[in-house]
Scaffold this motif. Structure first.
Motif, PDB file in Angstrom:
ATOM      1  N   VAL A  56      -2.548   2.600   7.401  1.00  0.00           N
ATOM      2  CA  VAL A  56      -2.392   1.295   6.759  1.00  0.00           C
ATOM      3  C   VAL A  56      -2.998   1.361   5.367  1.00  0.00           C
ATOM      4  N   PRO A  57      -2.531   0.521   4.449  1.00  0.00           N
ATOM      5  CA  PRO A  57      -1.477  -0.466   4.650  1.00  0.00           C
ATOM      6  C   PRO A  57      -0.099   0.185   4.648  1.00  0.00           C
ATOM      7  N   GLN A  58       0.835  -0.496   5.259  1.00  0.00           N
ATOM      8  CA  GLN A  58       2.254  -0.180   5.118  1.00  0.00           C
ATOM      9  C   GLN A  58       2.888  -1.432   4.539  1.00  0.00           C
ATOM     10  N   ILE A  59       3.577  -1.256   3.417  1.00  0.00           N
ATOM     11  CA  ILE A  59       4.066  -2.393   2.638  1.00  0.00           C
ATOM     12  C   ILE A  59       5.589  -2.361   2.595  1.00  0.00           C
ATOM     13  N   PHE A  60       6.168  -3.521   2.863  1.00  0.00           N
ATOM     14  CA  PHE A  60       7.621  -3.695   2.801  1.00  0.00           C
ATOM     15  C   PHE A  60       7.919  -4.822   1.830  1.00  0.00           C
TER      16      PHE A  60
ATOM     17  N   CYS B  49      -6.187  -1.344   2.096  1.00  0.00           N
ATOM     18  CA  CYS B  49      -5.560  -2.651   2.334  1.00  0.00           C
ATOM     19  C   CYS B  49      -6.114  -3.679   1.352  1.00  0.00           C
ATOM     20  N   VAL B  50      -7.441  -3.666   1.175  1.00  0.00           N
ATOM     21  CA  VAL B  50      -8.075  -4.575   0.217  1.00  0.00           C
ATOM     22  C   VAL B  50      -7.547  -4.298  -1.192  1.00  0.00           C
ATOM     23  N   ALA B  51      -7.449  -3.035  -1.560  1.00  0.00           N
ATOM     24  CA  ALA B  51      -6.952  -2.671  -2.884  1.00  0.00           C
ATOM     25  C   ALA B  51      -5.507  -3.134  -3.074  1.00  0.00           C
ATOM     26  N   ALA B  52      -4.680  -2.979  -2.044  1.00  0.00           N
ATOM     27  CA  ALA B  52      -3.280  -3.402  -2.142  1.00  0.00           C
ATOM     28  C   ALA B  52      -3.176  -4.918  -2.294  1.00  0.00           C
ATOM     29  N   LYS B  53      -4.003  -5.647  -1.546  1.00  0.00           N
ATOM     30  CA  LYS B  53      -3.978  -7.113  -1.653  1.00  0.00           C
ATOM     31  C   LYS B  53      -4.450  -7.556  -3.039  1.00  0.00           C
TER      32      LYS B  53
ATOM     33  N   VAL C 127       8.011   0.407   1.029  1.00  0.00           N
ATOM     34  CA  VAL C 127       7.386   0.923  -0.186  1.00  0.00           C
ATOM     35  C   VAL C 127       6.404   2.034   0.165  1.00  0.00           C
ATOM     36  N   GLY C 128       5.719   1.892   1.297  1.00  0.00           N
ATOM     37  CA  GLY C 128       4.704   2.858   1.709  1.00  0.00           C
ATOM     38  C   GLY C 128       3.342   2.218   1.661  1.00  0.00           C
ATOM     39  N   GLY C 129       2.332   3.027   1.320  1.00  0.00           N
ATOM     40  CA  GLY C 129       0.967   2.542   1.252  1.00  0.00           C
ATOM     41  C   GLY C 129       0.570   2.122  -0.150  1.00  0.00           C
ATOM     42  N   PHE C 130      -0.731   1.921  -0.354  1.00  0.00           N
ATOM     43  CA  PHE C 130      -1.237   1.475  -1.653  1.00  0.00           C
ATOM     44  C   PHE C 130      -0.888   2.460  -2.763  1.00  0.00           C
ATOM     45  N   ASP C 131      -1.162   3.742  -2.551  1.00  0.00           N
ATOM     46  CA  ASP C 131      -0.867   4.748  -3.584  1.00  0.00           C
ATOM     47  C   ASP C 131       0.625   4.792  -3.910  1.00  0.00           C
ATOM     48  N   ASP C 132       1.454   4.646  -2.883  1.00  0.00           N
ATOM     49  CA  ASP C 132       2.906   4.636  -3.096  1.00  0.00           C
ATOM     50  C   ASP C 132       3.321   3.437  -3.945  1.00  0.00           C
ATOM     51  N   MET C 133       2.718   2.279  -3.663  1.00  0.00           N
ATOM     52  CA  MET C 133       3.049   1.065  -4.414  1.00  0.00           C
ATOM     53  C   MET C 133       2.624   1.196  -5.879  1.00  0.00           C
ATOM     54  N   VAL C 134       1.447   1.759  -6.126  1.00  0.00           N
ATOM     55  CA  VAL C 134       0.982   1.955  -7.500  1.00  0.00           C
ATOM     56  C   VAL C 134       1.891   2.945  -8.230  1.00  0.00           C
ATOM     57  N   ALA C 135       2.279   4.019  -7.546  1.00  0.00           N
ATOM     58  CA  ALA C 135       3.177   5.007  -8.156  1.00  0.00           C
ATOM     59  C   ALA C 135       4.531   4.371  -8.487  1.00  0.00           C
ATOM     60  N   LEU C 136       5.027   3.534  -7.582  1.00  0.00           N
ATOM     61  CA  LEU C 136       6.291   2.839  -7.833  1.00  0.00           C
ATOM     62  C   LEU C 136       6.164   1.918  -9.036  1.00  0.00           C
ATOM     63  N   ASP C 137       5.037   1.233  -9.145  1.00  0.00           N
ATOM     64  CA  ASP C 137       4.797   0.351 -10.280  1.00  0.00           C
ATOM     65  C   ASP C 137       4.764   1.149 -11.583  1.00  0.00           C
TER      66      ASP C 137
ATOM     67  N   VAL D 123       7.387 -10.093   0.993  1.00  0.00           N
ATOM     68  CA  VAL D 123       6.459  -8.966   1.031  1.00  0.00           C
ATOM     69  C   VAL D 123       5.669  -9.043   2.334  1.00  0.00           C
ATOM     70  N   VAL D 124       5.732  -7.957   3.104  1.00  0.00           N
ATOM     71  CA  VAL D 124       5.009  -7.860   4.362  1.00  0.00           C
ATOM     72  C   VAL D 124       4.070  -6.664   4.255  1.00  0.00           C
ATOM     73  N   MET D 125       2.807  -6.897   4.596  1.00  0.00           N
ATOM     74  CA  MET D 125       1.820  -5.823   4.536  1.00  0.00           C
ATOM     75  C   MET D 125       1.130  -5.715   5.894  1.00  0.00           C
ATOM     76  N   TYR D 126       1.254  -4.540   6.508  1.00  0.00           N
ATOM     77  CA  TYR D 126       0.550  -4.244   7.752  1.00  0.00           C
ATOM     78  C   TYR D 126      -0.836  -3.735   7.379  1.00  0.00           C
ATOM     79  N   THR D 127      -1.886  -4.327   7.959  1.00  0.00           N
ATOM     80  CA  THR D 127      -3.261  -4.020   7.572  1.00  0.00           C
ATOM     81  C   THR D 127      -4.186  -3.954   8.787  1.00  0.00           C
ATOM     82  N   THR D 128      -5.434  -3.532   8.501  1.00  0.00           N
ATOM     83  CA  THR D 128      -6.540  -3.683   9.441  1.00  0.00           C
ATOM     84  C   THR D 128      -7.698  -4.315   8.674  1.00  0.00           C
ATOM     85  N   ALA D 129      -8.714  -4.759   9.402  1.00  0.00           N
ATOM     86  CA  ALA D 129      -9.828  -5.470   8.773  1.00  0.00           C
ATOM     87  C   ALA D 129     -10.703  -4.560   7.919  1.00  0.00           C
ATOM     88  N   VAL D 130     -10.847  -3.306   8.293  1.00  0.00           N
ATOM     89  CA  VAL D 130     -11.821  -2.432   7.631  1.00  0.00           C
ATOM     90  C   VAL D 130     -11.152  -1.339   6.794  1.00  0.00           C
ATOM     91  N   CYS D 131     -10.063  -1.655   6.171  1.00  0.00           N
ATOM     92  CA  CYS D 131      -9.288  -0.672   5.415  1.00  0.00           C
ATOM     93  C   CYS D 131      -9.450  -0.929   3.920  1.00  0.00           C
TER      94      CYS D 131
END
Length: 87
Positions: free
Chosen positions: A54-58, A16-20, A64-74, A5-13
């Motif tokens: 961001v985030p962009q999740i692989f 990104c925090v929600a995805a982690k 997979v996409g971003g946080f919302d995409d990952m939750v929808a996939l789940d 699992v690779v997640m592209y992030t920034t510090a103030v996103c």
């Protein structure tokens, strides 16, 4: 072997925090790539994902996409099988 699992992030996103937190709650480890610290990594993310947000999740190389995409996939039942595939 755990999923790659690779997640592209920034510090103030906040997404990104929600995805982690989402992955942490499920016991999933990931590799974080901070695109705010390395412009070359941001370019690589955009080339790989076709998105600038961001985030962009692989997972195992699958975008997979971003946080919302990952939750929808789940919610659709697709996240666990993807995490269980061999990388």
């Amino acid at each position: 072997m755990p999923a790659d699992v690779v997640m592209y992030t920034t510090a103030v996103c906040p997404y990104c925090v929600a995805a982690k937190n989402f992955l942490k709650q499920r016991g999933v480890e990931w590799r974080e790539v901070r695109v705010d610290l390395d412009p070359a990594e941001r370019e690589a993310m955009v080339a790989r994902a076709g998105r600038t947000s961001v985030p962009q999740i692989f997972i195992n190389g699958h975008h997979v996409g971003g946080f919302d995409d990952m939750v929808a996939l789940d919610r659709a039942g697709g996240l666990v099988p993807l995490l269980e595939q061999a990388p």
